[in-house]
Design an enzyme around this catalytic site. Structure first.
Site: not given
Length: 85
Positions: A14-16, A19
Site C-alpha cells: 500500500i503506497h501513496a 492509500a
C-alpha cells in the site's frame, strides 16, 4: 460490525496512490473504518496513518467497518482491495 481479511498482492504494497484512493472511498461512508496490521490499527480516513503501517506485499490485514452504512461500505471496500491491491 462487518470485517474481512485481505492479503496484499500488489508488489509495492500500500503506497501513496492506492492509500489516497482508499481514503477518498472511505470518506464517502458514515461508518468507522479501521485497518489492522499485526497489533496496530488506524482510521482509514487518515492517509498518514495508513502509510505509517508500512503494509507490504504478502501482509495480511484486517478491515473493520462499523456504522449505519456498514453493509454497503464493506462491499465497496472489499471490491476496492480486490481491484487495486
Amino acid at each position: 460490525m462487518k470485517e474481512f481479511r485481505y492479503v496484499i498482492k500488489d508488489k509495492v504494497g500500500i503506497h501513496a496512490r492506492p492509500a489516497g484512493k482508499l481514503v477518498k472511498l472511505v470518506s464517502n461512508f458514515k461508518s468507522i473504518v479501521t485497518i489492522h496490521k499485526a497489533d496496530k490499527n488506524v482510521d482509514c480516513k487518515r492517509l498518514f496513518g495508513i502509510m505509517g503501517l508500512g503494509i507490504k506485499c504478502g501482509d495480511e490485514i484486517l478491515i473493520k467497518v462499523d456504522g449505519v452504512d456498514e453493509d454497503i461500505a464493506v462491499l465497496e471496500i472489499e471490491k476496492f482491495f480486490n481491484e487495486n491491491l
